[in-house]
Design a protein around this motif. Sequence first.
Motif, PDB file in Angstrom:
ATOM      1  N   ARG A   1       0.858  -1.187   0.000  1.00 12.03           N
ATOM      2  CA  ARG A   1       0.000   0.000   0.000  1.00 12.03           C
ATOM      3  C   ARG A   1       0.892   1.234   0.000  1.00 12.03           C
ATOM      4  O   ARG A   1       2.059   1.175   0.426  1.00 12.03           O
ATOM      5  CB  ARG A   1      -0.930   0.005   1.218  1.00 12.03           C
ATOM      6  N   VAL A   2       0.341   2.344  -0.429  1.00 14.67           N
ATOM      7  CA  VAL A   2       1.113   3.580  -0.576  1.00 14.67           C
ATOM      8  C   VAL A   2       0.655   4.571   0.491  1.00 14.67           C
ATOM      9  O   VAL A   2      -0.550   4.822   0.648  1.00 14.67           O
ATOM     10  CB  VAL A   2       0.947   4.179  -1.979  1.00 14.67           C
ATOM     11  N   LEU A   3       1.625   5.105   1.204  1.00 14.11           N
ATOM     12  CA  LEU A   3       1.373   6.150   2.199  1.00 14.11           C
ATOM     13  C   LEU A   3       1.907   7.465   1.637  1.00 14.11           C
ATOM     14  O   LEU A   3       3.123   7.607   1.412  1.00 14.11           O
ATOM     15  CB  LEU A   3       2.049   5.819   3.525  1.00 14.11           C
ATOM     16  N   ARG A   4       1.009   8.423   1.408  1.00 17.53           N
ATOM     17  CA  ARG A   4       1.385   9.731   0.864  1.00 17.53           C
ATOM     18  C   ARG A   4       1.502  10.721   2.014  1.00 17.53           C
ATOM     19  O   ARG A   4       0.529  10.984   2.711  1.00 17.53           O
ATOM     20  CB  ARG A   4       0.348  10.204  -0.162  1.00 17.53           C
ATOM     21  N   LEU A   5       2.690  11.284   2.174  1.00 17.34           N
ATOM     22  CA  LEU A   5       2.976  12.229   3.253  1.00 17.34           C
ATOM     23  C   LEU A   5       3.202  13.615   2.660  1.00 17.34           C
ATOM     24  O   LEU A   5       3.803  13.763   1.591  1.00 17.34           O
ATOM     25  CB  LEU A   5       4.219  11.804   4.034  1.00 17.34           C
ATOM     26  N   SER A   6       2.743  14.620   3.381  1.00 18.39           N
ATOM     27  CA  SER A   6       3.012  16.019   3.025  1.00 18.39           C
ATOM     28  C   SER A   6       3.101  16.820   4.308  1.00 18.39           C
ATOM     29  O   SER A   6       2.469  16.475   5.315  1.00 18.39           O
ATOM     30  CB  SER A   6       1.914  16.577   2.105  1.00 18.39           C
ATOM     31  N   TRP A   7       3.886  17.896   4.286  1.00 22.60           N
ATOM     32  CA  TRP A   7       4.107  18.692   5.497  1.00 22.60           C
ATOM     33  C   TRP A   7       4.409  20.134   5.121  1.00 22.60           C
ATOM     34  O   TRP A   7       4.743  20.450   3.982  1.00 22.60           O
ATOM     35  CB  TRP A   7       5.255  18.101   6.327  1.00 22.60           C
ATOM     36  N   GLN A   8       4.281  20.991   6.119  1.00 19.32           N
ATOM     37  CA  GLN A   8       4.601  22.404   5.967  1.00 19.32           C
ATOM     38  C   GLN A   8       6.063  22.634   6.336  1.00 19.32           C
ATOM     39  O   GLN A   8       6.546  22.107   7.346  1.00 19.32           O
ATOM     40  CB  GLN A   8       3.701  23.262   6.869  1.00 19.32           C
ATOM     41  N   PRO A   9       6.805  23.406   5.555  1.00 12.44           N
ATOM     42  CA  PRO A   9       8.224  23.622   5.871  1.00 12.44           C
ATOM     43  C   PRO A   9       8.388  24.453   7.138  1.00 12.44           C
ATOM     44  O   PRO A   9       7.552  25.288   7.484  1.00 12.44           O
ATOM     45  CB  PRO A   9       8.750  24.358   4.636  1.00 12.44           C
ATOM     46  N   VAL A  10       9.491  24.218   7.828  1.00 11.05           N
ATOM     47  CA  VAL A  10       9.848  24.997   9.012  1.00 11.05           C
ATOM     48  C   VAL A  10      11.021  25.902   8.654  1.00 11.05           C
ATOM     49  O   VAL A  10      11.871  25.557   7.824  1.00 11.05           O
ATOM     50  CB  VAL A  10      10.205  24.080  10.196  1.00 11.05           C
ATOM     51  N   LEU A  11      11.062  27.086   9.281  1.00 16.85           N
ATOM     52  CA  LEU A  11      12.135  28.063   9.038  1.00 16.85           C
ATOM     53  C   LEU A  11      12.330  28.272   7.542  1.00 16.85           C
ATOM     54  O   LEU A  11      13.369  27.946   6.946  1.00 16.85           O
ATOM     55  CB  LEU A  11      13.450  27.595   9.679  1.00 16.85           C
ATOM     56  N   LYS A  12      11.270  28.839   6.911  1.00 13.91           N
ATOM     57  CA  LYS A  12      11.271  28.965   5.466  1.00 13.91           C
ATOM     58  C   LYS A  12      12.433  29.801   4.940  1.00 13.91           C
ATOM     59  O   LYS A  12      12.879  29.625   3.806  1.00 13.91           O
ATOM     60  CB  LYS A  12       9.947  29.590   5.011  1.00 13.91           C
ATOM     61  N   GLU A  13      12.956  30.712   5.768  1.00 15.21           N
ATOM     62  CA  GLU A  13      14.029  31.577   5.275  1.00 15.21           C
ATOM     63  C   GLU A  13      15.391  30.885   5.306  1.00 15.21           C
ATOM     64  O   GLU A  13      16.375  31.436   4.808  1.00 15.21           O
ATOM     65  CB  GLU A  13      14.082  32.851   6.114  1.00 15.21           C
ATOM     66  N   GLN A  14      15.485  29.697   5.889  1.00 15.09           N
ATOM     67  CA  GLN A  14      16.758  28.992   5.977  1.00 15.09           C
ATOM     68  C   GLN A  14      16.767  27.816   5.011  1.00 15.09           C
ATOM     69  O   GLN A  14      15.790  27.069   4.908  1.00 15.09           O
ATOM     70  CB  GLN A  14      16.995  28.492   7.403  1.00 15.09           C
ATOM     71  N   ARG A  15      17.864  27.667   4.315  1.00 15.03           N
ATOM     72  CA  ARG A  15      18.000  26.580   3.360  1.00 15.03           C
ATOM     73  C   ARG A  15      18.933  25.478   3.854  1.00 15.03           C
ATOM     74  O   ARG A  15      19.292  24.584   3.086  1.00 15.03           O
ATOM     75  CB  ARG A  15      18.521  27.117   2.021  1.00 15.03           C
ATOM     76  N   ASP A  16      19.330  25.557   5.096  1.00 18.30           N
ATOM     77  CA  ASP A  16      20.180  24.511   5.656  1.00 18.30           C
ATOM     78  C   ASP A  16      19.367  23.534   6.498  1.00 18.30           C
ATOM     79  O   ASP A  16      19.869  22.941   7.452  1.00 18.30           O
ATOM     80  CB  ASP A  16      21.301  25.120   6.495  1.00 18.30           C
ATOM     81  N   VAL A  17      18.103  23.376   6.150  1.00 17.52           N
ATOM     82  CA  VAL A  17      17.209  22.470   6.861  1.00 17.52           C
ATOM     83  C   VAL A  17      17.015  21.219   6.026  1.00 17.52           C
ATOM     84  O   VAL A  17      16.792  21.282   4.810  1.00 17.52           O
ATOM     85  CB  VAL A  17      15.842  23.136   7.138  1.00 17.52           C
ATOM     86  N   THR A  18      17.101  20.074   6.650  1.00 13.22           N
ATOM     87  CA  THR A  18      16.805  18.805   6.013  1.00 13.22           C
ATOM     88  C   THR A  18      15.702  18.107   6.802  1.00 13.22           C
ATOM     89  O   THR A  18      15.479  18.404   7.985  1.00 13.22           O
ATOM     90  CB  THR A  18      18.047  17.899   5.954  1.00 13.22           C
ATOM     91  N   TYR A  19      15.024  17.189   6.129  1.00 17.21           N
ATOM     92  CA  TYR A  19      13.929  16.434   6.750  1.00 17.21           C
ATOM     93  C   TYR A  19      14.299  14.959   6.766  1.00 17.21           C
ATOM     94  O   TYR A  19      14.723  14.398   5.739  1.00 17.21           O
ATOM     95  CB  TYR A  19      12.619  16.651   5.994  1.00 17.21           C
ATOM     96  N   LYS A  20      14.093  14.373   7.907  1.00 18.84           N
ATOM     97  CA  LYS A  20      14.453  12.973   8.091  1.00 18.84           C
ATOM     98  C   LYS A  20      13.203  12.174   8.402  1.00 18.84           C
ATOM     99  O   LYS A  20      12.447  12.514   9.319  1.00 18.84           O
ATOM    100  CB  LYS A  20      15.469  12.835   9.218  1.00 18.84           C
TER     101      LYS A  20
END
Length: 685
Positions: free
Chosen positions: A213-232
């Motif tokens: 089965r397929v699980l579709r995930l979506s989220w709102q970004p945090v600290l939009k002004e920073q580009r040194d953010v990664t999601y794990k």
Amino acid sequence: GVSCWKKCNTHKLFYCSWPPLGPAGNTSYTLNFCFEKRNLCRQFEVGTATSYSPPHRQVYVFENTTVWVEARWGDQVHRTPNHTLHLNKAVKLDPPPSGMPFSKTGGQLRVRVPQPQCHGLQQPPQREARFWRVGDSSWTQVTCETVLVTGEDDSVTCALGVNGTFVVQLRHKPHHWSSYWSDWSSNISVPEEILASPVLSHQLGKLGRDGQRVLRLSWQPVLKEQRDVTYKLDIHMLACGCAESGEEDAVVLGWEMTEHNLTLSGAEYEILLTAVNPAGPGPAQQLRVPAEQRADLSFKEISVAGSTVTAQWEAPVPGDAFCFEQQTPPEPPKQGVCIQQEFPANSIHVERGRALAKPGCHRLAVHGWDAERGWATFALWHHYASNDSLAVPINISAAEAAVLLQWKPSPRAACPGALAKYRVCHAAGGDNVTYSEVDATASNYTLQNLQPGTAYSVGVWEVTEDSEGTCSAWWRFQTKALGPQGAAWRGNLKYLGISLGLPAAAAIYHLSKRRARRLLFPPLPKPVGTKAIQFSAGEMSQGQPRTGLLEPSERFSPAELLLTEPDPSEEAADTGTQTAMPHPDVSQPGPALEKPAAAVVSPPGCGGELPFAYRRQEMLSPVGSPLSGSASCTGHQPGEEEEEEEEGRQGLHQPLIPIALLISDKPIIIRDEEEWDPSPEKSVP
């Protein structure tokens, strides 16, 4: 003042330095050492330099030493304050290196600092930090603590106190009183701390025939002004934790990613989403994915013998490992058995598990894994273990021709596939049993088309996958007898009477109001609506005498009199009994006024001749009013208001009052209040 130290792990080389004390190039310096135990002092001519390394053999490093500097230029002499130190412990460490890993949580900065490679350093050195935050005007200095010592690194915690973007520098020194602080380290750029977890939303698909089965995930970004953010993304299959799939349990996404799809098996999962920046990870967002409860997947054969359950399954595709799990929902998931071995497609496997003796729902599942497809479910099976009767306790609510059956949902209904349906059976005394089937998710059922006032028996039974679907009618009830037929109509007639009675009462009241008014409050009598006499404005002037009530009117014309000629027969009869009275002198009409003897003038507009009494009545009526008690000349019937006025004047019309009275020798005219004068009638000669 003057400072003298040595580098770590060196014994012979010392460094002494001092600030300029006079004009540059014209000032000469002398470095002085006095050794406490030996009562010995030494001088070193340095020249114009502000630093010097004394010869190792001419100083004593294992005792306290007092050091000072003298400066001379021209006639001026200047001396620095005395500085006492132990040269062997006067160590100055190198500054902390750049690129040290760090994290920041709740205003606490944690830095992994390499341990100084210094001989004789028995404990971690003291450490300080200074930081500059965007918008501040100066550095802020704080003391740091070493909270964890590992083989090569120290974990140092510095309390910055507030959140924001910082530039931080560190320094350290040994604990001995003669040691010196190192220089400040290079800048450490600490970004803003991630205080909130990503707002996560998901959409879970159904388990397909391929076991995925397929699980579709979506989220709102945090600290939009920073580009040194990664999601794990951390994916944990709670029932199975095979080592081969460990590399696939974590997914790292860039700062621009805000959605991701995961392909999962039918097992239960725990998903953790964490935003990470150089300051460290923020709080994780957790998502619990339940196990797939309904799927068109089954074992080839399942048997229970004693305390062991045996399950046979077939692998639809090849794989590298598989997991056999046996759960008892809703209890927390238990770790399954992971078999790390390759298997070909269409291979048959037999698994044995613990007995299903514990009452409740039992779930058996087999999941396979390979490097390309990941995890997939091969077989699913649910079984409800219970010794309870399949009969369902019910509540009965009977009416005349129907009955409502209600019951609590069966525990089997929460175990997928364990409850197929409900069977309802009912019968009247001596009649055949009637059966009905109800969906497994229902909790009530209505029996209809029953006979009123009849005793019935009814039963509701559960139908499972291994039951025969029997049903026995145990519960007895009786439908209600029909009540009086008119009882239902009485309520309807009540409202019908109210709806029709009110308009009828209003109409009766309106009609009777006029009659009651005429009976209870008759109109006041008016004397034919006339006045005894009416004086004109000329008569009321002061220059003319008033005329009495019965005085003859000078303005009266004989032509206005209504004179009738007596019947000769009546006149002859009256001659013998009455005395003849002389008639007043009346002027004879001219030829133009002559009419036939029997002609009498009718009221204007009427063609017929009326009796004298009615003519006198008409002359009492106002102009334009029809005769009372008769139709007008035009055939118009009198209205209701006119009838009321006429009835009020009936008493005044009897006896009739003549229009003109001859008193003395002249007539007196009576006028009504509307100043109406009767139409002049021509006299008959």
